[in-house]
Design a protein around this motif. Structure first.
Motif, PDB file in Angstrom:
ATOM      1  N   MET A  25       6.832  -0.211 -24.525  1.00 11.92           N
ATOM      2  CA  MET A  25       7.015  -0.151 -23.283  1.00 11.92           C
ATOM      3  C   MET A  25       7.472  -1.784 -22.521  1.00 11.92           C
ATOM      4  O   MET A  25       6.570  -2.660 -22.529  1.00 11.92           O
ATOM      5  N   LYS A  26       8.756  -1.447 -22.440  1.00 11.03           N
ATOM      6  CA  LYS A  26       9.205  -2.944 -21.984  1.00 11.03           C
ATOM      7  C   LYS A  26       8.742  -3.353 -20.604  1.00 11.03           C
ATOM      8  O   LYS A  26       8.693  -4.583 -20.335  1.00 11.03           O
ATOM      9  N   ASN A  27       8.889  -2.289 -19.546  1.00  9.31           N
ATOM     10  CA  ASN A  27       8.612  -2.781 -18.297  1.00  9.31           C
ATOM     11  C   ASN A  27       7.077  -3.012 -18.249  1.00  9.31           C
ATOM     12  O   ASN A  27       6.266  -2.308 -18.012  1.00  9.31           O
ATOM     13  N   SER A  28       6.762  -4.259 -18.303  1.00 12.05           N
ATOM     14  CA  SER A  28       5.240  -4.885 -18.144  1.00 12.05           C
ATOM     15  C   SER A  28       4.755  -4.634 -16.771  1.00 12.05           C
ATOM     16  O   SER A  28       3.604  -4.961 -16.708  1.00 12.05           O
ATOM     17  N   ASN A  29       5.460  -4.443 -15.978  1.00 16.65           N
ATOM     18  CA  ASN A  29       5.148  -4.314 -14.511  1.00 16.65           C
ATOM     19  C   ASN A  29       4.397  -2.932 -14.216  1.00 16.65           C
ATOM     20  O   ASN A  29       3.856  -2.450 -13.224  1.00 16.65           O
ATOM     21  N   VAL A  30       4.474  -2.159 -15.031  1.00 17.99           N
ATOM     22  CA  VAL A  30       4.086  -0.795 -14.943  1.00 17.99           C
ATOM     23  C   VAL A  30       2.985  -0.439 -14.289  1.00 17.99           C
ATOM     24  O   VAL A  30       2.632   0.769 -13.778  1.00 17.99           O
ATOM     25  N   ARG A  31       1.741  -1.265 -14.612  1.00 16.01           N
ATOM     26  CA  ARG A  31       0.676  -0.960 -14.451  1.00 16.01           C
ATOM     27  C   ARG A  31       0.212  -1.501 -12.930  1.00 16.01           C
ATOM     28  O   ARG A  31      -0.722  -1.450 -12.410  1.00 16.01           O
ATOM     29  N   LYS A  32       1.286  -1.988 -12.521  1.00 15.53           N
ATOM     30  CA  LYS A  32       1.014  -2.654 -11.166  1.00 15.53           C
ATOM     31  C   LYS A  32       1.030  -1.417 -10.228  1.00 15.53           C
ATOM     32  O   LYS A  32       1.961  -0.716  -9.935  1.00 15.53           O
ATOM     33  N   LEU A  33      -0.250  -1.121  -9.391  1.00 18.08           N
ATOM     34  CA  LEU A  33      -0.181  -0.041  -8.437  1.00 18.08           C
ATOM     35  C   LEU A  33       0.522  -0.394  -7.245  1.00 18.08           C
ATOM     36  O   LEU A  33       0.938  -1.419  -6.853  1.00 18.08           O
ATOM     37  N   LEU A  34       0.948   0.748  -6.370  1.00 19.99           N
ATOM     38  CA  LEU A  34       1.561   0.594  -5.256  1.00 19.99           C
ATOM     39  C   LEU A  34       1.349  -0.150  -4.236  1.00 19.99           C
ATOM     40  O   LEU A  34       1.972  -0.977  -3.895  1.00 19.99           O
ATOM     41  N   MET A  35       0.015  -0.155  -4.015  1.00 22.31           N
ATOM     42  CA  MET A  35      -0.608  -1.110  -2.943  1.00 22.31           C
ATOM     43  C   MET A  35      -0.375  -2.692  -3.599  1.00 22.31           C
ATOM     44  O   MET A  35      -0.075  -3.551  -2.323  1.00 22.31           O
ATOM     45  N   ASP A  36      -0.227  -2.831  -4.697  1.00 19.99           N
ATOM     46  CA  ASP A  36       0.077  -4.148  -5.035  1.00 19.99           C
ATOM     47  C   ASP A  36       1.588  -4.594  -5.085  1.00 19.99           C
ATOM     48  O   ASP A  36       1.810  -5.881  -5.024  1.00 19.99           O
ATOM     49  N   ARG A  37       2.235  -3.509  -4.950  1.00 23.88           N
ATOM     50  CA  ARG A  37       3.612  -3.792  -4.616  1.00 23.88           C
ATOM     51  C   ARG A  37       4.098  -3.662  -3.247  1.00 23.88           C
ATOM     52  O   ARG A  37       5.035  -3.966  -2.732  1.00 23.88           O
ATOM     53  N   SER A  38       3.228  -3.557  -2.365  1.00 23.90           N
ATOM     54  CA  SER A  38       3.420  -3.148  -0.831  1.00 23.90           C
ATOM     55  C   SER A  38       3.954  -4.508  -0.259  1.00 23.90           C
ATOM     56  O   SER A  38       2.970  -5.558  -0.480  1.00 23.90           O
ATOM     57  N   ILE A  39       4.856  -4.525   0.468  1.00 22.17           N
ATOM     58  CA  ILE A  39       5.247  -5.825   1.195  1.00 22.17           C
ATOM     59  C   ILE A  39       5.611  -5.306   2.767  1.00 22.17           C
ATOM     60  O   ILE A  39       6.303  -4.363   2.681  1.00 22.17           O
ATOM     61  N   GLU A  40       4.879  -6.021   3.672  1.00 22.61           N
ATOM     62  CA  GLU A  40       5.065  -5.509   4.923  1.00 22.61           C
ATOM     63  C   GLU A  40       6.638  -5.387   5.527  1.00 22.61           C
ATOM     64  O   GLU A  40       7.171  -6.466   5.334  1.00 22.61           O
ATOM     65  N   GLY A  41       7.023  -4.409   6.097  1.00 27.72           N
ATOM     66  CA  GLY A  41       8.474  -4.201   6.291  1.00 27.72           C
ATOM     67  C   GLY A  41       9.308  -3.547   5.519  1.00 27.72           C
ATOM     68  O   GLY A  41      10.407  -3.165   5.917  1.00 27.72           O
ATOM     69  N   LYS A  42       8.926  -3.216   4.216  1.00 32.21           N
ATOM     70  CA  LYS A  42       9.650  -2.366   3.312  1.00 32.21           C
ATOM     71  C   LYS A  42       9.642  -0.868   3.838  1.00 32.21           C
ATOM     72  O   LYS A  42       8.537  -0.515   4.448  1.00 32.21           O
ATOM     73  N   VAL A  43      10.730  -0.109   3.499  1.00 31.02           N
ATOM     74  CA  VAL A  43      10.830   1.306   4.044  1.00 31.02           C
ATOM     75  C   VAL A  43      11.032   2.091   2.795  1.00 31.02           C
ATOM     76  O   VAL A  43      12.135   1.913   2.331  1.00 31.02           O
ATOM     77  N   GLY A  44      10.363   3.173   2.927  1.00 28.33           N
ATOM     78  CA  GLY A  44      10.695   4.233   1.721  1.00 28.33           C
ATOM     79  C   GLY A  44      11.361   5.488   2.083  1.00 28.33           C
ATOM     80  O   GLY A  44      11.796   5.999   1.279  1.00 28.33           O
ATOM     81  N   ALA A  45      11.394   5.778   3.436  1.00 29.25           N
ATOM     82  CA  ALA A  45      12.026   6.877   3.917  1.00 29.25           C
ATOM     83  C   ALA A  45      12.406   6.685   5.245  1.00 29.25           C
ATOM     84  O   ALA A  45      12.045   5.977   5.962  1.00 29.25           O
ATOM     85  N   THR A  46      13.506   7.526   5.361  1.00 27.02           N
ATOM     86  CA  THR A  46      14.109   7.298   7.050  1.00 27.02           C
ATOM     87  C   THR A  46      13.613   8.106   7.885  1.00 27.02           C
ATOM     88  O   THR A  46      12.794   9.178   7.482  1.00 27.02           O
ATOM     89  N   MET A  47      13.448   7.797   9.067  1.00 26.39           N
ATOM     90  CA  MET A  47      12.841   8.496  10.155  1.00 26.39           C
ATOM     91  C   MET A  47      13.652   9.368  11.046  1.00 26.39           C
ATOM     92  O   MET A  47      14.896   8.671  11.522  1.00 26.39           O
ATOM     93  N   PRO A  48      13.215  10.563  11.156  1.00 29.56           N
ATOM     94  CA  PRO A  48      13.940  11.482  12.224  1.00 29.56           C
ATOM     95  C   PRO A  48      13.826  10.998  13.740  1.00 29.56           C
ATOM     96  O   PRO A  48      13.056  10.230  14.091  1.00 29.56           O
ATOM     97  N   SER A  49      14.996  11.125  14.365  1.00 26.19           N
ATOM     98  CA  SER A  49      14.946  10.559  15.802  1.00 26.19           C
ATOM     99  C   SER A  49      14.013  11.389  16.877  1.00 26.19           C
ATOM    100  O   SER A  49      13.761  12.498  16.332  1.00 26.19           O
ATOM    101  N   ILE A  50      13.935  10.647  17.620  1.00 28.96           N
ATOM    102  CA  ILE A  50      12.818  11.204  18.915  1.00 28.96           C
ATOM    103  C   ILE A  50      13.645  11.865  19.842  1.00 28.96           C
ATOM    104  O   ILE A  50      14.396  11.057  20.681  1.00 28.96           O
ATOM    105  N   ASP A  51      13.989  13.349  19.869  1.00 29.08           N
ATOM    106  CA  ASP A  51      14.982  13.914  20.626  1.00 29.08           C
ATOM    107  C   ASP A  51      14.218  14.594  21.756  1.00 29.08           C
ATOM    108  O   ASP A  51      14.768  15.062  22.497  1.00 29.08           O
TER     109      ASP A  51
END
Lengths: 489, 127, 450
Positions: A1-27
């Motif tokens: 397993m080359k990716n030694s980062n693989v056991r790092k959980l999502l909350m440990d990768r979380s940085i404020e301001g990063k965005v995972g999905a686009t938001m639909p507009s408020i119409d």
């Protein structure tokens, strides 16, 4: 397993301001939100970008063994190839996007599939009626036990409080019986691997509601006493539940309904290729004889004189097993699979599955112990007892060493009645070449047990984790990211 | 093999008598069969228990076993350490891994228990 | 070859079974039998080799054609606007969810009994459990149950085990879909279920405490109960408080921990799972850590291996059927692995901000729609305090309203006439554009003249 980062959980990768999905507009015009005191102050979820999420899940997936990767002979789980066509068909918007509470007139196509599947499964098992409502094999078992209970109470026979279950049964059998209010009476299997008739006769009485039997059994054997067993129970007024987990062995070879079973379930995620999904979802269709047809779970699909389909509640139904109508996505896949194979293909499954299992039996009977030296069905149970006595290496060690050879271990935690059990089910979708490789590998490992047992004791060696400390996990449970091993130290 | 100063029951419990108080635990044979102990469920002090009836449960990674009392009486003390250190049962089943202390109600019940030698034969006979 | 025995195999060749008749003949020879039929000799002869009345095999192309025609008989949301909820909701599913959950490594693996080769599944489940804890603000969560309704039923069974009592109180308007399942799964246990409203329960101080109170928040008709009242209910006695909730609601509103819920269950489908005519879905199940040993279902825990590296395993397995058998906390075995993964990926993608935004968007849209409907003559809003779902009363029977809507390519709300005269339950989500909502309003305004 080359990716030694693989056991790092999502909350440990979380940085404020990063965005995972686009938001639909408020119409619509903004409304007045409720007073802040009624709203939650904080929701601690990760903030990770989309591509990082893809990389993360793709990386951790690589730590999984799967059928698509290599041989997965997990006994009684029927790890056969999952055809990709089934996923495509289940993905048709007309099947995938429809809402369970839509008006009947607007989902006739869905009901048509379910109706046809009901009939097909009844035909295969020799039964009179089907409900597709249970969402897994265990739920079907519970439904079956509740139906047996309802049947006796309907006859005003309230003495039937016990259910007989062989000691080789899968754990869900006694667990389901108890949930249905029964007391479990365990009976042994004889030295030939059949239900012990004398033991059975001794326990059957007026308080026997019925018998739960897996055929072929978890020993991979078809009970040669089956007709006698059925007679003993029936003549006493009891009913017979067939756990259909091993249906793969008998498709087109015998119909449980014809030999006297009153209710049978089928694990659609085993025999009929609903993908195993890392532990579900499954589906547990349940089929019954005339005796139990009024008690089926709600709903069943019916068709009227003008060929219009509907969802119906049987007259004396035991009730609903889930909020809706069963795992439709799994039902579509099972249906698509059965239609692909058709009569010839379905017949062929059991032949190939049984040939493969017997081939392994013959080729490995001198390497491992074979507790039951007779023709097996779709799976064969070996024992590591002699190897343990000679070299101190047990079934678990052999199983873990198989992992180093890129083979998934066989089932080990049952049948409980075989010491150091290794329950091997090749299924019909494995080639002779794969089986020959497996045979060679097992022989090699058994040699290693003799010459270098530590290799087995410390296996596996090549996986992301070596043997994991299960005692620590249970003594000091860390079950979510609020509460992890690092923090505790 | 098994401590001589203790009495034993068929369900693999041991008992140490000291005046009117019995200290009770499970034998090394039981512990070895279970494997790594992860959790012990015990009743509260003050609970009355009867000989050979269950009073709790011992859990390992792969099994759970009920515990049967070798004697009748009232529980006056439970081993609180076991809550955070269940491994005491594996490491010291006859000393630090004691489970409960009971005020003995009926001395005649001792007749039904085994000596260390008798227990050893019992175990070897393949219970 | 002269003198050679003729070995019998079936000549059919499937794309899924790699061994050809020739290979099988060789294998049978190794096994030592003449025919595959010999391998079934244990089956009583009279019943051996029955006729299977099934259609002939169908090619991939032909089957796709046939089944797409059948699929097209259904009125499909997307093609139709849909305002149907009542326990299953249409929310947007980002593309990544399907891509990840279609990976073979996730799809074609099974229960992680051998943790060394299942770290992908186990770590993903750990993430899922963590997210469910955050969402519900509870201390522990399991790896999922069949659906929200069976989770509620298992919660009831668990509360009865914990409190060693058989009395259960369903409080207020809980979904009949859920109470039906609770009734079914408890029918053989001696559990007595009664139904009451919260005011009556709070006033009554004479009756013995039940094992649990079961409430739904928001309730079946969309009404959000006053958290202050729920707190009173929770503090009343030692009965466990079971809250049936909804994930999008939990993303925005005060969590059940505020009123000291003991167990929180919900249907996970709104988070990343297609409607698929009712399943497969995933039931969320979370509770206080005091009850950890009574939790049903699979639980994943963190641990270390022999080299001190972190890893994950199924833990507290002695609760489960494969060890405890008849004394298990539940008979559940195969559960909802892949579906739980869909929700996990969904929650990861939406993240903290996305879930807040989406839930508020649903709120804006539903309140916009409700206000407009309430202004229509003959229609009246029946829910006071609601999130994305609300009940209205219609001037004519709901069946007729829905027939009219369907002619105009709208799937209308759920018929709740059992609760409210000509009552309809409408759900509005981010999938309903302003245009769709306005169109619904226009058509509803025409209903009175039908």
């Amino acid at each position: 397993m080359k990716n030694s980062n693989v056991r790092k959980l999502l909350m440990d990768r979380s940085i404020e301001g990063k965005v995972g999905a686009t938001m639909p507009s408020i119409d619509v015009p903004l409304q007045t939100l409720p007073n802040k005191k009624f709203l939650r102050e904080n929701l601690a979820m990760p903030e990770v970008s989309e591509n990082e999420i893809v990389r993360y899940f793709s990386s951790i997936s690589q730590m999984n063994f799967s059928i698509d990767h290599n041989f997965y002979p997990l006994g009684s789980c029927t790890m056969k190839y999952n055809p990709k066509l089934n996923d495509d068909i289940a993905g048709f918007p007309g099947f995938n996007e429809i809402h369970p509470l839509q008006n009947i007139d607007t989902i006739q196509g869905a009901l048509e599939i379910m109706f046809d599947l009901q009939n097909i499964l009844a035909e295969i098992t020799g039964m009179s009626g089907t409900s597709l409502a249970p969402m897994a094999g265990a739920e079907a078992e519970l439904a079956g036990m509740l139906m047996i209970r309802a049947y006796h109470r309907n006859r005003e026979d309230f003495k039937r409080k016990k259910v007989i279950i062989p000691d080789s049964a899968h754990g869900t059998n006694p667990a389901s019986a108890v949930m249905a209010g029964f007391e479990v009476i365990s009976i042994p299997t004889d030295t030939n691997g059949n239900t012990d008739l004398e033991a059975l006769k001794n326990v059957v009485d007026a308080s026997t509601a019925g018998l739960m039997l897996t055929q072929p059994s978890t020993l991979g054997l078809f009970d040669t006493n089956i007709l006698e067993v059925v007679k003993i129970i029936n003549s006493n007024g009891g009913l017979i539940y067939g756990d259909g987990a091993n249906l793969n062995a008998i498709l087109g070879k015998v119909k449980p309904g014809e030999i006297g079973f009153d209710v049978v379930h089928s694990n659609l995620h085993k025999t009929f290729t609903q993908p195993h999904g890392g532990g579900g979802p499954g589906a547990g269709a349940i089929m019954v004889s005339d005796k139990l047809i009024d008690f089926l779970p709600d709903p069943i699909v019916t068709k009227d004189k003008i060929d219009k389909f509907d969802l119906s509640k049987p007259q004396k139904s035991i009730g609903k097993m889930g909020a809706f109508h069963g795992n439709f996505g799994a039902l579509v896949r099972a249906y698509s699979y059965i239609r692909t194979l058709g009569k010839e293909g379905i017949n062929n499954i059991s032949e190939d599955a049984v040939i493969n299992a017997n081939y392994l039996r013959i080729k490995l009977k001198d390497t491992l112990d074979l507790p039951y030296d007779r023709i097996c069905s779709h799976e064969v149970v070996f024992s590591a007892k002699t190897i343990k006595e000679k070299y101190g290496v047990n079934a678990l060690d052999i199983a873990k060493r198989l992992i180093d050879y890129d083979i998934h271990p066989p089932t080990m935690y049952f049948p409980l009645t075989v010491e150091e059990a290794l329950l091997v089910e090749p299924t019909e979708t494995e080639s002779k070449e794969t089986l020959d490789e497996f045979i060679e590998t097992v022989k090699t490992i058994c040699e290693e047990a003799k010459t270098n047992p530590n290799l087995l004791h410390n296996a596996p060696h090549n996986t992301p984790n070596t043997r994991l400390n299960e005692a620590l996990a249970a003594r000091n449970p860390k079950l979510n990211w609020r509460n992890t091993i690092e923090e505790a130290n | 093999m098994y401590p001589e100063n203790l009495k034993y029951s068929e369900e693999h419990e041991w008992l140490l008598k000291n005046n009117g108080i019995a200290t009770i635990g499970i034998t090394s044979f039981a512990v070895e069969s279970l494997g790594d102990i992860v959790f012990i469920e015990l009743p509260q002090t003050g609970t009355e228990i009867t000989q050979f009836s269950t009073f709790g449960e011992v859990e390992s990674v792969k099994a759970a076993s009920e515990i049967y009392s070798p004697i009748s009486g009232k529980i006056i003390e439970i081993n609180e350490k076991l809550e955070t250190e269940p491994e005491l049962l594996n490491n010291s089943p006859y000393e630090d891994g004691w489970l409960i202390k009971v005020e003995i109600s009926d001395n005649s019940e001792f007749k039904k228990l085994m000596t260390a030698k008798e227990y050893e034969s019992f175990v070897n006979a393949g219970s | 070859m002269p003198g050679a025995k003729k070995i019998m195999v079936n000549e059919y060749q499937s794309t899924y079974s790699p061994n050809t008749p020739k290979i099988k003949k060789q294998m049978l020879s190794d096994i030592g039998v003449d025919s595959y039929k010999n391998l079934f000799s244990d089956i009583p002869e009279k019943y051996r080799f029955p006729e299977l009345n099934l259609p002939a095999p169908t090619s991939e192309l032909d089957l796709k054609n046939e089944l797409s025609k059948i699929a097209n008989k259904n009125s499909t949301p997307g093609d139709y606007s849909s305002f149907l909820g009542a326990g299953a909701y249409r929310h947007f599913i980002p593309s990544v969810v399907k891509q990840i959950t279609s990976r073979s490594e996730f799809m074609t693996s099974y229960t992680p009994y051998q943790p060394e080769v299942s770290q992908g599944t186990l770590q993903a489940h750990f993430e899922f459990q963590s997210m469910v804890c955050e969402l519900t603000d509870m201390e522990v969560a399991n790896a999922g149950m069949y659906d929200g309704a069976t989770s509620a039923a298992e919660a009831v069974l668990m509360a009865c085990r914990v409190n060693k009592k058989l009395k259960v109180e369903i409080v207020g308007t809980v979904s009949p879909l859920y109470t039906d399942v609770i009734t079914t799964l408890t029918q053989a246990t001696g559990i007595e279920i009664s139904y009451n409203n919260i005011e009556t329960i709070l006033q009554n101080n004479n009756d013995e405490a039940p094992a649990c109170y079961v409430i739904q928040q928001p309730n079946f008709l969309g009404e959000i109960s006053d958290p202050g009242q729920l707190k009173l209910l929770s503090n009343k006695n030692n009965a466990l408080l079971i809250v049936i909730s909804e994930p999008m609601f939990l993303s925005m509103y005060q969590t059940p921990s505020y009123y000291n819920a003991d167990i929180v269950v919900a249907e996970g489908q709104p988070f990343g799972v297609s409607l698929a005519y009712g399943g497969p879905y995933a039931g969320l199940f979370a509770c206080k850590k005091d009850y950890i040993r009574q939790l049903p279902g699979r639980i994943v825990g963190e641990t270390i291996d022999s080299k001190n590296k972190k890893g994950y395993v199924l833990t507290l397995q002695t609760r489960e059927q494969h060890i405890k058998r008849e004394r298990a906390t539940s008979n559940i075995c195969t559960s909802v692995g892949l579906i739980a993964l869909m929700s996990t990926v969904y929650m990861a993608l939406q993240g903290k901000k996305g879930l807040k935004y989406l839930s508020e968007l649903c709120y804006h849209k539903s309140h916009y729609a409700a206000a407009k409907i309430n202004n229509l003559p003959g229609f009246e809003l029946q829910t006071n305090n609601f999130f994305k779902e609300f009940a209205i009363s219609c001037p004519i029977p709901v069946k007729e309203v829905n027939e009219y809507l369907h002619e105009n390519k709208i799937i209308g709300g759920y018929d709740v006439s059992d609760f409210i005269k000509n009552g309809m339950l409408l759900a509005i989500t981010e999938m309903n554009s302003k245009e769709e909502i306005d169109n619904l309003i226009t058509l509803l305004s025409q209903v009175k003249t039908l």
